[in-house]
Design a protein around this motif. Structure first.
Motif, PDB file in Angstrom:
ATOM      1  N   PHE A 125       0.468  -1.204   0.153  1.00 11.15           N
ATOM      2  CA  PHE A 125      -0.542   0.402  -0.041  1.00 11.15           C
ATOM      3  C   PHE A 125       0.868   1.583   0.316  1.00 11.15           C
ATOM      4  O   PHE A 125       0.578   2.026  -0.961  1.00 11.15           O
ATOM      5  CB  PHE A 125      -1.237   0.028   1.298  1.00 11.15           C
ATOM      6  N   LYS A 130      -1.898   1.044  -3.612  1.00 16.44           N
ATOM      7  CA  LYS A 130      -2.965  -0.353  -3.220  1.00 16.44           C
ATOM      8  C   LYS A 130      -2.157  -1.119  -2.787  1.00 16.44           C
ATOM      9  O   LYS A 130      -1.438  -1.104  -2.766  1.00 16.44           O
ATOM     10  CB  LYS A 130      -3.403  -0.209  -4.912  1.00 16.44           C
ATOM     11  N   ARG A 132      -4.237  -5.501  -1.747  1.00 20.72           N
ATOM     12  CA  ARG A 132      -5.022  -6.572  -0.677  1.00 20.72           C
ATOM     13  C   ARG A 132      -4.137  -7.306  -0.020  1.00 20.72           C
ATOM     14  O   ARG A 132      -3.475  -7.996  -0.031  1.00 20.72           O
ATOM     15  CB  ARG A 132      -4.438  -7.257  -2.489  1.00 20.72           C
ATOM     16  N   VAL A 154      -9.479  -4.382  -1.967  1.00 24.24           N
ATOM     17  CA  VAL A 154      -8.607  -3.960  -2.298  1.00 24.24           C
ATOM     18  C   VAL A 154      -8.949  -2.794  -1.837  1.00 24.24           C
ATOM     19  O   VAL A 154      -9.486  -2.113  -2.253  1.00 24.24           O
ATOM     20  CB  VAL A 154      -8.565  -4.333  -3.807  1.00 24.24           C
ATOM     21  N   TYR A 156      -7.184   1.863  -2.075  1.00 22.10           N
ATOM     22  CA  TYR A 156      -6.783   2.486  -3.235  1.00 22.10           C
ATOM     23  C   TYR A 156      -6.669   3.909  -3.210  1.00 22.10           C
ATOM     24  O   TYR A 156      -7.726   3.794  -2.661  1.00 22.10           O
ATOM     25  CB  TYR A 156      -6.502   1.467  -4.448  1.00 22.10           C
ATOM     26  N   THR A 158      -6.644   7.505  -4.778  1.00 22.23           N
ATOM     27  CA  THR A 158      -6.680   8.676  -6.098  1.00 22.23           C
ATOM     28  C   THR A 158      -5.967   9.561  -5.627  1.00 22.23           C
ATOM     29  O   THR A 158      -6.399  10.145  -4.795  1.00 22.23           O
ATOM     30  CB  THR A 158      -8.190   8.534  -6.682  1.00 22.23           C
TER      31      THR A 158
END
Length: 160
Positions: A125, A130, A132, A154, A156, A158
């Motif tokens: 991360f 990101k 999982r 998941v 993530y 932006t």
């Protein structure tokens, strides 16, 4: 907003306000955060809001409750690391089993993940924005497991 993760009442108050605003179905299901302790999250799941015609838990509600406790757990863990703005958490895949009927009010529980899995997730991360993570949850009536959920979440970031 900083949140004292060692204060179960504060975490539950935060989730009680945040969940129905950001995930409206949680209000319809009557889900109430009741405990955050030692990285374990517990949500109250009332039978009346989540029953089927046989007065047992409706599997769609049980699925959603099991998913939401895992999703909320990951949200809290990432919030503690300072990630909230532009954070997205999605479910990539899930497996669910219903070994026993939910015939009274229940508790959805997420006990988190082991340290090795968390360290791997956190590394990915931070490096890529990101990651999982497989999270297991349960919905329980007393000591009886009514729902066992395993999901790949998941998370993530932006730009917007």
């Amino acid at each position: 907003m900083a949140l004292n993760q060692n204060d179960s009442a504060a975490v539950c108050a935060y989730l009680s306000e945040w969940l129905p605003r950001e995930i409206p179905i949680s209000a319809s299901l009557g889900i109430v955060p009741i405990r955050w302790e030692n990285s374990t999250l517990k949500l109250y799941v009332p039978l009346e809001n989540n029953r089927n015609l046989m007065y047992t838990g409706f599997v769609g509600s049980l699925y959603t409750s099991a998913l939401l406790v895992g999703w909320s757990w990951l949200h809290l863990k990432l919030k503690a690391l300072g990630h909230e703005k532009n954070l997205h958490i999605v479910i990539q895949q899930a497996n669910i089993q219903y070994p026993k009927p939910m015939n009274e009010d229940a508790i959805a529980i997420c006990r988190g993940v082991d340290d090795k899995a968390w360290a791997k997730f956190e590394k990915m991360f931070h490096k890529f924005g990101k990651g999982r993570l497989e999270i297991q949850t349960q919905v329980m009536v007393g000591d009886v497991v009514t729902t066992s959920f395993t999901g790949d979440f998941v998370a993530y970031l932006t730009e917007k």
